[in-house]
Scaffold this active site. Structure first.
Site, PDB file in Angstrom:
ATOM      1  N   CYS A   1      42.350  -9.490  11.312  1.00  0.00           N
ATOM      2  CA  CYS A   1      43.528  -9.145  10.699  1.00  0.00           C
ATOM      3  C   CYS A   1      44.651  -8.692  12.059  1.00  0.00           C
ATOM      4  O   CYS A   1      44.296  -7.921  12.744  1.00  0.00           O
ATOM      5  CB  CYS A   1      42.962  -7.709   9.919  1.00  0.00           C
TER       6      CYS A   1
ATOM      7  N   CYS B   1      46.187  -5.356  11.815  1.00  0.00           N
ATOM      8  CA  CYS B   1      45.246  -4.032  12.418  1.00  0.00           C
ATOM      9  C   CYS B   1      45.286  -4.292  13.915  1.00  0.00           C
ATOM     10  O   CYS B   1      45.108  -3.081  14.620  1.00  0.00           O
ATOM     11  CB  CYS B   1      43.797  -4.710  12.168  1.00  0.00           C
TER      12      CYS B   1
END
Length: 109
Positions: free
Chosen positions: A32, A35
């Site tokens: 991600c 993230c």
């Protein structure tokens, strides 16, 4: 990477829900991109607030049960827990996220 501790499905109740101080949990995954953008923000919050709060990360791929039970549909999701309940939830990355999360945590102290 910092020394932010990770939490697993099996540790979640004792580490997060039974904590006597507010706990910020960063739900993330290695694949991600956003993230990875949040990671330094979470690290800065840990440095600034220190022992007053607990900062943890949970890899949703390795620990699917807790995110599913919390209804997490997308990541990154950051949830601040107080007294065993989710007090604040932030989904996705956005500008001024650090100030926003810091203010939310300080309000719960």
């Amino acid at each position: 990477m910092s020394d932010i501790q990770t939490v697993t499905d099996s540790e979640f109740e004792s580490s997060v829900l039974k904590s006597d101080i507010p706990v910020l949990v960063d739900f993330w995954a290695t694949w991600c991109g956003p993230c990875r953008m949040i990671a330094p923000i979470v690290e800065q919050i840990q440095v600034e607030l220190g022992a007053k709060v607990k900062i943890l990360k949970m890899d949703i791929d390795e620990n699917p049960a807790t995110p599913m039970s919390l209804g997490i549909m997308s990541i990154p999701t950051v949830i601040i827990f107080k007294d065993g309940k989710a007090a604040e939830r932030t989904v996705g990355y956005r500008p001024n996220m650090k100030g926003d999360l810091t203010a939310k945590l300080q309000a719960l102290l």
